[in-house]
Design a protein around this motif. Structure first.
Motif, PDB file in Angstrom:
ATOM      1  N   GLY A  36       0.813  -1.214   0.000  1.00  0.00           N
ATOM      2  CA  GLY A  36       0.000   0.000   0.000  1.00  0.00           C
ATOM      3  C   GLY A  36       0.840   1.255   0.000  1.00  0.00           C
ATOM      4  O   GLY A  36       0.570   2.208  -0.745  1.00  0.00           O
ATOM      5  N   THR A  37       1.887   1.259   0.807  1.00  0.00           N
ATOM      6  CA  THR A  37       2.780   2.416   0.858  1.00  0.00           C
ATOM      7  C   THR A  37       3.462   2.628  -0.492  1.00  0.00           C
ATOM      8  O   THR A  37       3.552   3.760  -0.988  1.00  0.00           O
ATOM      9  N   LEU A  38       3.940   1.554  -1.089  1.00  0.00           N
ATOM     10  CA  LEU A  38       4.590   1.642  -2.396  1.00  0.00           C
ATOM     11  C   LEU A  38       3.629   2.214  -3.443  1.00  0.00           C
ATOM     12  O   LEU A  38       3.990   3.120  -4.205  1.00  0.00           O
ATOM     13  N   LEU A  39       2.405   1.727  -3.478  1.00  0.00           N
ATOM     14  CA  LEU A  39       1.439   2.178  -4.475  1.00  0.00           C
ATOM     15  C   LEU A  39       1.079   3.647  -4.287  1.00  0.00           C
ATOM     16  O   LEU A  39       0.870   4.376  -5.257  1.00  0.00           O
ATOM     17  N   PHE A  40       1.008   4.097  -3.052  1.00  0.00           N
ATOM     18  CA  PHE A  40       0.760   5.520  -2.804  1.00  0.00           C
ATOM     19  C   PHE A  40       1.862   6.379  -3.428  1.00  0.00           C
ATOM     20  O   PHE A  40       1.599   7.464  -3.946  1.00  0.00           O
ATOM     21  N   HIS A  41       3.089   5.895  -3.376  1.00  0.00           N
ATOM     22  CA  HIS A  41       4.222   6.679  -3.865  1.00  0.00           C
ATOM     23  C   HIS A  41       4.243   6.811  -5.388  1.00  0.00           C
ATOM     24  O   HIS A  41       4.959   7.664  -5.915  1.00  0.00           O
ATOM     25  N   VAL A  42       3.496   5.979  -6.081  1.00  0.00           N
ATOM     26  CA  VAL A  42       3.444   6.091  -7.537  1.00  0.00           C
ATOM     27  C   VAL A  42       2.059   6.527  -8.014  1.00  0.00           C
ATOM     28  O   VAL A  42       1.742   6.454  -9.186  1.00  0.00           O
ATOM     29  N   GLY A  43       1.219   6.988  -7.074  1.00  0.00           N
ATOM     30  CA  GLY A  43      -0.059   7.566  -7.441  1.00  0.00           C
ATOM     31  C   GLY A  43      -1.179   6.588  -7.700  1.00  0.00           C
ATOM     32  O   GLY A  43      -2.228   6.977  -8.217  1.00  0.00           O
ATOM     33  N   MET A  44      -1.003   5.320  -7.331  1.00  0.00           N
ATOM     34  CA  MET A  44      -2.056   4.316  -7.533  1.00  0.00           C
ATOM     35  C   MET A  44      -2.896   4.264  -6.254  1.00  0.00           C
ATOM     36  O   MET A  44      -2.804   3.333  -5.446  1.00  0.00           O
ATOM     37  N   ILE A  45      -3.736   5.274  -6.079  1.00  0.00           N
ATOM     38  CA  ILE A  45      -4.396   5.515  -4.805  1.00  0.00           C
ATOM     39  C   ILE A  45      -5.409   4.423  -4.467  1.00  0.00           C
ATOM     40  O   ILE A  45      -5.426   3.901  -3.342  1.00  0.00           O
ATOM     41  N   ASP A  46      -6.286   4.080  -5.396  1.00  0.00           N
ATOM     42  CA  ASP A  46      -7.315   3.084  -5.105  1.00  0.00           C
ATOM     43  C   ASP A  46      -6.701   1.737  -4.750  1.00  0.00           C
ATOM     44  O   ASP A  46      -7.145   1.066  -3.805  1.00  0.00           O
ATOM     45  N   GLN A  47      -5.681   1.344  -5.505  1.00  0.00           N
ATOM     46  CA  GLN A  47      -5.021   0.069  -5.214  1.00  0.00           C
ATOM     47  C   GLN A  47      -4.320   0.111  -3.855  1.00  0.00           C
ATOM     48  O   GLN A  47      -4.309  -0.877  -3.115  1.00  0.00           O
ATOM     49  N   ALA A  48      -3.724   1.271  -3.530  1.00  0.00           N
ATOM     50  CA  ALA A  48      -3.056   1.421  -2.239  1.00  0.00           C
ATOM     51  C   ALA A  48      -4.057   1.294  -1.096  1.00  0.00           C
ATOM     52  O   ALA A  48      -3.784   0.633  -0.083  1.00  0.00           O
ATOM     53  N   LEU A  49      -5.208   1.924  -1.248  1.00  0.00           N
ATOM     54  CA  LEU A  49      -6.223   1.871  -0.197  1.00  0.00           C
ATOM     55  C   LEU A  49      -6.721   0.442   0.011  1.00  0.00           C
ATOM     56  O   LEU A  49      -6.961   0.016   1.144  1.00  0.00           O
ATOM     57  N   ARG A  50      -6.859  -0.310  -1.082  1.00  0.00           N
ATOM     58  CA  ARG A  50      -7.306  -1.699  -0.951  1.00  0.00           C
ATOM     59  C   ARG A  50      -6.270  -2.530  -0.197  1.00  0.00           C
ATOM     60  O   ARG A  50      -6.627  -3.357   0.659  1.00  0.00           O
ATOM     61  N   ALA A  51      -4.994  -2.312  -0.506  1.00  0.00           N
ATOM     62  CA  ALA A  51      -3.939  -3.069   0.173  1.00  0.00           C
ATOM     63  C   ALA A  51      -3.899  -2.732   1.661  1.00  0.00           C
ATOM     64  O   ALA A  51      -3.779  -3.629   2.514  1.00  0.00           O
ATOM     65  N   LEU A  52      -4.006  -1.458   1.981  1.00  0.00           N
ATOM     66  CA  LEU A  52      -3.965  -1.063   3.392  1.00  0.00           C
ATOM     67  C   LEU A  52      -5.209  -1.529   4.135  1.00  0.00           C
ATOM     68  O   LEU A  52      -5.132  -1.898   5.311  1.00  0.00           O
ATOM     69  N   GLN A  53      -6.351  -1.515   3.449  1.00  0.00           N
ATOM     70  CA  GLN A  53      -7.565  -2.013   4.089  1.00  0.00           C
ATOM     71  C   GLN A  53      -7.418  -3.487   4.441  1.00  0.00           C
ATOM     72  O   GLN A  53      -7.876  -3.937   5.497  1.00  0.00           O
ATOM     73  N   ARG A  54      -6.751  -4.235   3.566  1.00  0.00           N
ATOM     74  CA  ARG A  54      -6.521  -5.645   3.852  1.00  0.00           C
ATOM     75  C   ARG A  54      -5.599  -5.806   5.063  1.00  0.00           C
ATOM     76  O   ARG A  54      -5.833  -6.677   5.922  1.00  0.00           O
ATOM     77  N   ALA A  55      -4.569  -4.968   5.139  1.00  0.00           N
ATOM     78  CA  ALA A  55      -3.676  -5.016   6.305  1.00  0.00           C
ATOM     79  C   ALA A  55      -4.435  -4.703   7.585  1.00  0.00           C
ATOM     80  O   ALA A  55      -4.223  -5.343   8.633  1.00  0.00           O
ATOM     81  N   ILE A  56      -5.337  -3.726   7.523  1.00  0.00           N
ATOM     82  CA  ILE A  56      -6.127  -3.340   8.696  1.00  0.00           C
ATOM     83  C   ILE A  56      -7.092  -4.450   9.088  1.00  0.00           C
ATOM     84  O   ILE A  56      -7.310  -4.709  10.278  1.00  0.00           O
ATOM     85  N   GLU A  57      -7.666  -5.122   8.097  1.00  0.00           N
ATOM     86  CA  GLU A  57      -8.568  -6.246   8.404  1.00  0.00           C
ATOM     87  C   GLU A  57      -7.833  -7.349   9.152  1.00  0.00           C
ATOM     88  O   GLU A  57      -8.391  -7.977  10.053  1.00  0.00           O
ATOM     89  N   ILE A  58      -6.570  -7.567   8.788  1.00  0.00           N
ATOM     90  CA  ILE A  58      -5.778  -8.610   9.439  1.00  0.00           C
ATOM     91  C   ILE A  58      -5.337  -8.172  10.834  1.00  0.00           C
ATOM     92  O   ILE A  58      -5.331  -8.959  11.786  1.00  0.00           O
TER      93      ILE A  58
END
Length: 256
Positions: A36-58
């Protein structure tokens, strides 16, 4: 964070990143957080949010994961979204203050920043935020004066690219296209090739109509005209500049 291939530290960092991503198999929440952090750095916001949401769910109690949502939105100039996300957290992460400085109410941001600087007078980040807020207040000469030369220690910091982008925003607010693009280039070279963000920077960082040109930076002073309070149309003085202004025609290239 993410570094372009031309960086001399590319191999080591890419290997480290691959290891952290592969760590999903052993520690999935950490892997999703890193992605998620990596994707934020290249502007892929929606994909980053999905990855971080998965981390938060875990791991829903991990404050760093929640804070990274705020930081990623804020660093991509989604200021209001970042503020809304931060206000759900207690205590509020520092990204809340940064989002307010970048795109919140100016008077409220000044109050909160003044209080924070009184508590931490030697904090370099707060000094940079002060420059950004001065620019939003229309005090462009003061903002430029507040941008001190980065120290070697700051340049070695892995988050240096965020400081360089902040400088790009300050100059963009002042209408100085040359200096803003220069600092965007530094941002790319130091680990954040966020081209989608760069292409909208002149519009996204302006929350109000710019003051008159007499307050702009004393250097080359290309100015941005704000329409409807949020969209900018930079008026470059030559055909070459029009083609390159704000990266709308082509991406930045690394300097040889």
């Amino acid at each position: 964070m993410f570094v372009p291939k031309s960086s001399p530290t590319d191999k080591k960092r890419v290997v480290a990143k691959c290891i952290s991503i592969a760590a999903q198999r052993l520690n999935p929440n950490v892997g999703h957080f890193e992605i998620g952090t990596l994707l934020f750095h290249v502007g892929m916001i929606d994909q980053a949010l999905r990855a971080l949401q998965r981390a938060i769910e875990i791991d829903p109690t991990n404050a760093a994961y929640h804070s990274e949502v705020v930081n990623g939105l804020m660093f991509n100039t989604r200021y209001q979204d970042a503020i809304a996300a931060a206000e759900k957290l207690s205590p509020r992460p520092r990204g809340w203050l940064m989002a307010n400085v970048g795109g919140g109410d100016v008077a409220e941001a000044r109050r909160h920043l003044t209080e924070e600087r009184a508590r931490n007078p030697r904090d370099d980040l707060l000094s940079g935020l002060n420059a950004q807020l001065l620019a939003r207040e229309g005090k462009f000469r003061e903002a430029e004066a507040a941008l001190t030369t980065p120290t070697e220690a700051q340049q070695r910091n892995r988050n240096y690219h965020h400081g360089t982008y902040l400088r790009a925003c300050v100059y963009a607010l002042g209408g100085n296209a040359d200096r803003s693009v220069e600092w965007m280039r530094e941002t790319v070279e130091n680990g954040m090739p966020n081209y989608p963000l760069f292409r909208v920077t002149p519009a996204s960082i302006r929350s109000a109509t710019l003051p008159s040109s007499r307050n702009s930076f004393p250097s080359s002073g290309r100015r941005g005209k704000v329409t409807n309070g949020h969209s900018a149309d930079l008026r470059a003085s030559s055909e070459k500049e029009r083609q390159c202004a704000w990266l709308t025609e082509r991406p930045l290239r690394r300097r040889s």
